[in-house]
Write a protein that holds these residues in place. Structure first.
Motif: not given
Ligand SMILES: [Zn+2]
Length: 629
Positions: A115, A149, A151, A154
């Motif tokens: 990430c 990514c 998440c 992000c």
């Molecule tokens: Zn991320």
């Protein structure tokens, strides 16, 4: 006399010093061969006895100039001492070493990447890069310098941007901040190469930036593995193994270090060899075999394909024969490394006689997509392709797919070309995308969501043809006498263009209808394919073929060319050559083939040109290499 001997000794010494390879090793003349070892296997190399056993087996079957020793993958970081011991092992054997980094957290978890919004991950990446730069003067990044990514960090960082915009920006910055700058700080001599995978059409969405990165890195490298298009997976066409190298070479001329092939996804062993030689047909200066572990895959007579009695280009029985090395050792084919070695030995005999590859230029703007990978399908129907990241002015014809819509000035550029007397072919997909955006100023056509299911085709007075299965195509409407069908399709009492021609200023504007399933291009009858090849390549390329689909043509700028069949049976191919060619020589057998007939291309708006035809027989899954005399 003494002085002469002294000079001779000095010269030999200098040669040894400047040349990294063992003088006794018989390596290939036209390319270098590298092997890539993953962190999993590099870690195991601390057992030097094991390493020697495996290396002797690989290097006995294929000559290797260089090995990439990976320091990191899936959070495995190889120890300093193991890396240094492995480097020394290969140095002792005259094999160059370079570092490799794979930036995955867990490859098995659908390619889980780091990430780049997470400070801890960023710190870790920097550490991996610095560690590797301390050990090597050259580092290659394997496929995974992208991000998938999503998440919460992000998602927050993305804000109102698209994922494509966010990731392009994030990864371009990461290339500088986490890779290039930290590595050069630790080792100012280090050369950093980014290797791009085979899914070029989708890069931007995951953060690979083909517009900026090739200039930022010291070199780029090309994933040329295409595996089996008919099996589940990526459905990459065989021709891509050649074309993707050429495309990336056009992104950084002279800076594309090589092509890279693994053994994955091949349903028959000839497919592995095909990927290797297609990479070399593209003039890759180096080819990397992925990987140290995969090269230990055993070969046996179970791998002998059904068409092997026809002695194809990858001749299994020849490959399996023991080889006597220069030092007297006799090496037997035990693993797939021998399939690579045999292929390289065969191709190396003629590669030096080929000039630079040429093809019909197809413009793909940066960060674009649309009619994905269509140029690869075109290569499979025998139209030589060359993808470029700029709009071409030089050639007499260009081929534009839907991907060209990403250039906001595309209509103006098309019009300028036509005004300058140069033809343009666009696909039905691009036509649809440009409706209402000015393309009407060139020719008024209508596309809709209406489809037609067709199996009958005609080139007018030239002939009628039928495909084995019906093909679903978009319907294009045109105004009678304003533009003309060069190739038509019929169903009952109605019909629709397959190739439409409109004149504009001093040139022709063609629209090629692409079936809804691009693989249906392979179902077009031979007579229709021949006409498409003639219209597209007639004025720029000296050679074209008349053949069924899945026969490709590779043309070089010194009047040499290769015809390759991906079909499982023997195929008769008629090569049509431009004026002045009366015979062609097979560069592998030295057989001379004389022209057996004359032909003339008749295309509205073009001069009629006398051409000569040559009938050649191509074995299943085989190629033939020719030089025009
Ligand atoms: Zn991320």
């Amino acid at each position: 006399m003494k002085k002469a001997i002294y000079l001779a000794i000095l010269c030999i010494t200098l040669t040894l010093v400047s040349f990294d390879y063992y003088p006794g090793n018989e390596h290939y003349k036209n390319f270098k061969v590298a092997v890539y070892a993953r962190a999993y296997e590099v870690r195991q190399m601390k057992d030097l006895k094991w390493l020697k056993t495996v290396w002797d087996q690989i290097s006995g079957q294929v000559d290797v100039d260089k090995i990439y020793l990976e320091t990191h993958r899936d959070l495995i970081l190889v120890s300093d001492s193991t890396i240094e011991a492995a480097k020394q092992f290969f140095k002792n054997r005259g094999v160059r070493t370079a570092g490799g980094i794979t930036l995955t957290v867990n490859e098995m978890n659908r390619f889980e990447t780091f990430c780049y919004s997470n400070p801890e991950h960023r710190k870790k990446i920097r550490e991996i890069v610095e560690f590797t730069a301390r050990h090597f003067d050259e580092i290659i990044l394997d496929d995974f310098f992208f991000t998938d990514c999503k998440c919460p960090l992000c998602i927050k960082a993305k804000g109102n941007q698209t994922w494509t915009q966010f990731r392009l920006d994030q990864m371009t910055k990461a290339a500088r901040e986490l890779i290039i700058d930290p590595a050069k700080k630790v080792n100012p001599k280090v050369k950093i190469v980014i290797k791009y995978p085979n899914w070029y059409e989708h890069f931007q969405a995951l953060g690979f930036n083909l517009e900026k990165e090739p200039a930022m890195f010291d070199g780029i490298y090309t994933g040329t593995e295409t595996r089996d298009p008919d099996a589940p997976g990526q459905h990459l066409q065989q021709y891509e193994s050649y074309l993707v190298f050429r495309y990336f070479e056009n992104l950084k001329p002279g800076g594309n270090g090589g092509g890279w092939v693994d053994t994955g996804g091949m349903t028959y062993i000839d497919r592995y060899a095909e990927q290797l030689w297609l990479t070399l047909f593209a003039k890759a200066p180096e080819i990397t075999l992925f990987d140290f572990r995969q090269l230990q895959r055993p070969v046996s007579y179970m791998d002998r394909s059904a068409w092997q009695d026809m002695k194809p280009s990858f001749n299994f029985d020849e490959m399996m024969k023991p080889v006597r090395k220069e030092d007297g050792r006799v090496v037997r084919a035990t693993t797939i490394a021998r399939a690579a070695g045999y292929t390289f030995e065969t191709v190396d005999r003629f590669m030096g006689k080929l000039g630079n590859p040429v093809g019909i230029l197809s413009y793909k703007p940066f960060q674009s997509y649309g009619e994905d990978f269509l140029q690869d399908y075109m290569g499979m129907i025998g139209v030589p392709m060359n993808i470029v990241p700029y709009f071409p002015d030089s050639t007499k014809m260009i081929f534009l797919t839907e991907t060209a819509k990403f250039d906001p000035d595309i209509v103006k550029k098309i019009e300028n070309r036509l005004m300058n007397g140069k033809d343009v072919t666009i696909t039905s997909g691009l036509l649809k995308a440009l409706q209402g955006k000015g393309i009407e100023d060139i020719v008024e056509l209508q596309t809709s969501d209406r489809k037609a299911l067709v199996k009958d085709f005609s080139t007018g007075w030239r002939g009628f043809y039928q495909s084995e299965k019906s093909i679903l195509i978009p319907q294009i409407q045109y105004f009678t006498n304003d533009s003309w069908e060069d190739i038509t399709s019929l169903d009952g009492a109605a019909g629709w263009p397959i190739l439409l021609q409109a004149r504009y200023a001093n040139a022709s504007f063609f629209v090629l209808t692409i079936p809804d399933n691009p693989a249906d291009l392979y179902r077009l009858p031979q007579g229709i394919l021949n006409r498409i090849r003639d219209v597209l390549s007639g004025e720029d390329l000296k050679f074209r073929i008349e053949a069924p689909s899945k026969v490709s043509l590779f043309v070089y700028d010194n009047d040499s060319f290769i015809v390759e069949s991906f079909l499982p049976e023997e195929t008769i191919v008629r090569v049509v050559a431009g004026p002045g060619v009366t015979s062609i020589t097979d560069l592998q057998t030295q057989e001379v083939i004389n022209s057996n007939d004359r032909a003339a291309s008749r295309i509205w708006g073009r001069k009629v040109e006398e051409k000569s035809g040559f009938n050649v027989i191509v074995r299943p899954h085989s190629y033939r290499v020719f030089q025009a005399d």
